[in-house]
Design an enzyme around this catalytic site. Structure first.
Site, PDB file in Angstrom:
ATOM      1  CG  ASN A 275      -2.059  -0.990   1.085  1.00 26.61           C
ATOM      2  OD1 ASN A 275      -2.508  -1.287  -0.021  1.00 26.61           O
ATOM      3  ND2 ASN A 275      -2.523  -1.528   2.205  1.00 26.61           N
ATOM      4  CG  HIS A 277       1.115   2.690   4.402  1.00 23.26           C
ATOM      5  ND1 HIS A 277      -0.228   2.969   4.390  1.00 23.26           N
ATOM      6  CD2 HIS A 277       1.190   1.386   4.763  1.00 23.26           C
ATOM      7  CE1 HIS A 277      -0.919   1.901   4.731  1.00 23.26           C
ATOM      8  NE2 HIS A 277      -0.090   0.939   4.961  1.00 23.26           N
ATOM      9  CB  CYS A 312       5.226   6.551   8.446  1.00 20.34           C
ATOM     10  SG  CYS A 312       6.961   7.018   8.293  1.00 20.34           S
TER      11      CYS A 312
END
Length: 402
Positions: A275, A277, A312
């Site tokens: 995904n 991240h 993040c």
């Protein structure tokens, strides 16, 4: 409560209908990929229907009838129908047809210096069994655990909270069973739980629970659960909890005055998941790096709670903060006033000598730390995840010769 383990037989047999078998092989061998016909080296064995396992050609053959599938689809061969057993993943459907159990062996690269599974390995196993559960359901699209309805609505799963309790760490070469199942969490969330037990003893090693919500892949904003997605996953929901919490523990936010700080952490490309991240297992690694070495040597993690605030990305610079709940309990990993030197420098807790027994050295209870990961940016930092870890003292090694 007694637990039982039993072997599952997954026989492999060829189709009794030779003509039908050859037609399926021919269909797979002549799949059109990117405008050209190619020959696949797909496995030609079919899993026996007697245990409810669909043919290994189920998804490829059904798509091939439309005249076009991608090379990736052939290689993955994601099921389009519910499977009841998977001999390749050593997984079976349980809990009345909605739960999943996978049998795994703890490998050499999943253990640390003490030959027990690391926390990161345990978290990776939880993630893998969750994805394999969706794989077996027949609902998996081409995303990271996303269903077909989620793919159509451009949605992905993100974890908002996770808790793991570890009673005993599996050892290298040990066979363990991991059970996982899902349930509702509010109107727009999903709860996923796990149990890890030793196959040989049936003892529970670890428990886990987590809450998941949906996020738009493009806008990166949280989304309500579409009705078509609810219709896909709600038949799999059961009312069962691995960890029962009447009121979830609240984690306070740390500030820059935290006792332990590790700054300028940068994600690597290998830290990103499908995904795009940073994977949540990496967050745990960053957190544990702030724990003092003498605590890591004398204690082992017995519980962790994570509250995720934002994702993040690869461009973020991260700061890891850590604060012990009670300061000054240990000094360099040893409580000097409670120890006595014996046998050429070996140290034993005085409670053992004075009649308190081995458990006397554990009376202080576990250690607890509060954690925070945040982006380090101007004008202000943003929270990524809050955490709480609990640590219990390792069983001391008695220095007597056999």
């Amino acid at each position: 409560m007694a637990t039982f383990s039993y072997p599952v037989s997954c026989p492999i047999s060829c189709s009794s209908n030779r003509d039908n078998h050859e037609q399926i092989i021919q269909k797979v061998n002549n799949i059109k990929i990117n405008g050209t016909y190619t020959r696949s080296n797909a496995r030609t064995d079919l899993v026996s229907q007697n245990i409810g396992v669909a043919s290994s050609f189920t998804s490829v053959a059904s798509v091939a009838e439309n005249g076009h599938v991608s090379s990736e689809q052939i290689r993955q061969n994601i099921p389009t129908k519910k499977q009841f057993a998977d001999p390749f993943r050593q997984g079976i459907i349980i809990e009345g047809g909605v739960g999943y159990r996978q049998t795994v062996v703890i490998r050499s690269y999943e253990v640390g210096a003490d030959k027990t599974a690391t926390l990161e390995s345990i978290l990776n196993l939880l993630q893998e069994t969750a994805l394999n559960h969706v794989w077996m359901s027949g609902l998996l699209g081409d995303g990271f655990g996303a269903t077909h309805g989620m793919i159509r609505n451009n949605l992905i799963w993100v974890v908002s909270r996770m808790q793991v309790q570890i009673h005993l760490y599996p050892i290298w070469g040990e066979v363990v069973e991991i059970d996982t199942w899902v349930g509702a969490s509010g109107k727009n969330g999903m709860r996923r739980d796990w149990l890890i037990r030793g196959q040989a003893t049936g003892h529970i090693f670890a428990r886990g629970t987590s809450t998941w919500v949906m996020m738009n892949r493009q806008t990166r904003r949280l989304s309500k659960m579409p009705e078509e997605v609810r219709a896909e996953i709600s038949p799999w929901f059961i009312e069962k909890q691995a960890i029962k919490e009447e009121v979830p523990e609240k984690i306070v936010k740390l500030d820059d005055k935290a006792k332990y700080v590790n700054s300028n952490l940068k994600p690597k490309r290998s830290d990103l998941d499908m995904n795009h991240h940073v994977n949540n297992v990496k967050y745990v690694k960053w957190m544990l790096e702030t724990i003092p070495d003498h605590i890591l040597e004398s204690h082992q993690l017995s519980g962790i709670i994570l509250e995720y605030r934002r994702e993040c990305g690869s461009s973020d610079t991260v700061q890891s903060l850590c604060q012990p709940d009670e300061d000054g309990i240990l000094n360099n990993g040893v409580s000097q006033e409670n120890d006595i030197s014996l046998l050429n420098g070996f140290s034993l807790a005085k409670e053992i000598i004075e009649g308190g027994g081995l458990l006397g050295s554990f009376e202080k209870g576990p250690l607890r730390y509060t954690h925070l990961l945040q982006t380090k940016a101007e004008p202000k930092s943003e929270e990524i995840v809050r955490g709480r870890t609990t640590w219990k003292k390792k069983l001391p090694t008695v220095p007597f010769s056999p």
